[in-house]
Design a protein around this motif. Sequence first.
Motif, short mmCIF file in Angstrom:
data_model
loop_
_atom_site.label_atom_id
_atom_site.label_comp_id
_atom_site.label_asym_id
_atom_site.label_seq_id
_atom_site.Cartn_x
_atom_site.Cartn_y
_atom_site.Cartn_z
N ASN A 1 0.83 -1.21 0.00
CA ASN A 1 0.00 0.00 0.00
C ASN A 1 0.86 1.26 0.00
OD1 ASN A 1 -2.46 -1.44 0.21
ND2 ASN A 1 -2.00 -1.81 2.38
N GLY A 2 2.14 1.10 -0.27
CA GLY A 2 3.02 2.26 -0.31
C GLY A 2 3.78 2.50 0.98
N ASN A 3 3.66 1.57 1.94
CA ASN A 3 4.43 1.73 3.19
C ASN A 3 5.63 0.80 3.21
OD1 ASN A 3 2.48 3.52 4.48
ND2 ASN A 3 1.17 1.71 4.53
N CYS A 4 6.77 1.36 3.56
CA CYS A 4 7.96 0.54 3.76
C CYS A 4 7.93 0.09 5.23
CB CYS A 4 9.21 1.36 3.46
SG CYS A 4 10.72 0.43 3.69
N ILE A 5 7.76 -1.21 5.43
CA ILE A 5 7.60 -1.74 6.79
C ILE A 5 8.94 -1.83 7.51
CG2 ILE A 5 6.87 -3.82 8.09
CD1 ILE A 5 4.56 -2.10 6.94
N ILE B 1 15.75 6.95 0.33
CA ILE B 1 15.60 6.49 -1.05
C ILE B 1 14.78 5.19 -1.07
CG2 ILE B 1 16.84 5.61 -3.08
CD1 ILE B 1 19.15 7.51 -2.30
N THR B 2 15.11 4.28 -0.14
CA THR B 2 14.39 3.00 -0.07
C THR B 2 12.90 3.23 0.18
OG1 THR B 2 16.38 1.92 0.75
CG2 THR B 2 14.29 0.77 1.12
N ASN B 3 12.60 4.12 1.11
CA ASN B 3 11.19 4.43 1.39
C ASN B 3 10.49 4.97 0.15
OD1 ASN B 3 10.08 4.21 4.26
ND2 ASN B 3 12.15 4.89 4.60
N ARG B 4 11.23 5.78 -0.61
CA ARG B 4 10.63 6.37 -1.84
C ARG B 4 10.35 5.28 -2.87
NH1 ARG B 4 14.15 10.67 -2.70
NH2 ARG B 4 15.32 9.61 -4.32
N VAL B 5 11.34 4.38 -3.07
CA VAL B 5 11.17 3.32 -4.08
C VAL B 5 10.02 2.39 -3.69
CG1 VAL B 5 12.26 1.30 -5.14
CG2 VAL B 5 13.58 3.40 -4.83
N ILE B 6 10.02 1.95 -2.43
CA ILE B 6 8.95 1.05 -1.95
C ILE B 6 7.60 1.77 -1.98
CG2 ILE B 6 8.11 -0.23 0.09
CD1 ILE B 6 10.58 -1.60 -0.69
N GLY B 7 7.63 3.04 -1.59
CA GLY B 7 6.38 3.81 -1.53
C GLY B 7 5.81 4.05 -2.91
N ASN B 8 6.64 4.56 -3.82
CA ASN B 8 6.14 4.88 -5.18
C ASN B 8 5.70 3.64 -5.93
OD1 ASN B 8 6.75 7.50 -4.69
ND2 ASN B 8 8.42 7.67 -6.16
N SER B 9 6.46 2.55 -5.76
CA SER B 9 6.14 1.34 -6.53
C SER B 9 5.07 0.50 -5.83
CB SER B 9 7.40 0.51 -6.75
OG SER B 9 7.90 0.02 -5.52
N LYS B 10 4.71 0.91 -4.60
CA LYS B 10 3.75 0.12 -3.77
C LYS B 10 4.20 -1.34 -3.69
CE LYS B 10 -0.54 2.76 -3.96
NZ LYS B 10 -0.05 4.04 -4.39
N TRP B 11 5.50 -1.51 -3.48
CA TRP B 11 6.08 -2.86 -3.48
C TRP B 11 5.43 -3.72 -2.41
CZ3 TRP B 11 8.77 -5.29 -6.99
CH2 TRP B 11 9.30 -6.54 -6.65
N ARG B 12 5.13 -4.97 -2.77
CA ARG B 12 4.48 -5.90 -1.85
C ARG B 12 5.43 -7.07 -1.62
NH1 ARG B 12 0.34 -9.98 -1.75
NH2 ARG B 12 -1.27 -9.46 -0.22
#
Lengths: 350, 82
Positions: free
Chosen positions: A219-223, A253-264
């Motif tokens: 959901n765009g949050n880096c856990i 940067i990691t938060n941005r990548v995970i956030g923008n890509s909504k990485w799951r």
Amino acid sequence: MSNKKNITVAVTGLNNIDSPGPGIPVIRALKESEFYNVRIIGLSYETLEPGIYMHDLVDKTYQIPMPSAGTTVLLERLRYINEQENIDVIIPNFDAELHNFIKLKNTLKTELDIETFLPTLEQFESRHKSVLFEFGEKNEVRVPYAKMIFNANEIHQLKDEFTYPLVIKGKYYDASIAATPEQAINYFYKISAKWGLPIIVQEFVSGNEVNVTAIGDGNGNCIGAVPMRKLYITDKGKAWAGISLDDEELIKITNRVIGNSKWRGGCELEFIKTNDNKYYLLEMNPRFPAWVYLAVGCGQNHPDALVKMALGEKVEPFKSYENGKLFIRYSFDQIVNLSEFEKISTLGEL
Amino acid sequence: MQINKNIAISDSGFIFNPSSGDSFSANAVGLEIIRLFKDGKSKEDVINTITENYAVDASTFEKDINDFIQMLSSYQLIQNHE
């Protein structure tokens, strides 16, 4: 008495060798779960994967078909395994098998009641080496300029776009630094013979390699995110020792990548930090790295968080981690009875 | 001259830079100099302190400390290195 819930988790990547799969570190993390008593089902591809015989970590192992066999036979095998073990969650740990598991994830849920926590197929495809430059532009992270080529003759036409040295990379694996067009052509043939086409030509960026193990909630949050620098590298380029870093910019940067890509799910981000403190993303691996247990040692149990999210529970992002923690690998000779090797070889389970 | 604020320095002379993951070992005099810089002392203050406490003349030590500062800078342990 423990209040922890009993669950069964199936894990691949039991090849705890010199170029290790992440399975055993993931299992070690799950054995230290705050929330669950975890029974571990190992899923193996080969009979000599060391994790098969680590009975203190892996309760039972089943062989599964190679990824090239496709989803139908994999599903059939997982049906059988699930009948025996009643699996709650599967954590695949190999790049090459992820495509099949992502395609099967809805069937696993609806038919077998097995949860996963995987990226979408679009997310998985978006960070492939061949399209990483576009991924960087979309997610506001620097990526060395790269271009795909299909023919060695194209190397001579690169002089307007690239300067030497440059990097010649295989689609899935392998990279060599070429100082001249002749070297580049040589590496083109060597790497394409092993890994096929296309070949990726990438701008060479000089600096220190720093990596991050991270997990996103989709959901765009880096856990969680823990950065690490390799201190000792094997001849295959794998970290044999590393240390956690205090690097706010890298976390940002990691938060941005995970956030923008909504990485799951879990992932590993590989960066080069230049001497003028710029970060270039070299690769994004779509699963936990083999050094993920360092994150546990630093106070962030990413595999535990992944299982919790897979089971539909809310997980709050980790707020801190300990820097200056080292991991140092070692090799260990297990003594195995022939009868065990016979069982996994003939029955496909142990 | 300022030792970067997150640098960890132990009594044994072990120095750890948590941003880069690099670690170093300093001998007793090196540790003393680094601690003086960490306390905000200038290069001149350090030269005065060391030449008062050790059998070294100012001109010799000035050359040595310039080398040392150069090294600290190349290891990214100090900022404002003029």
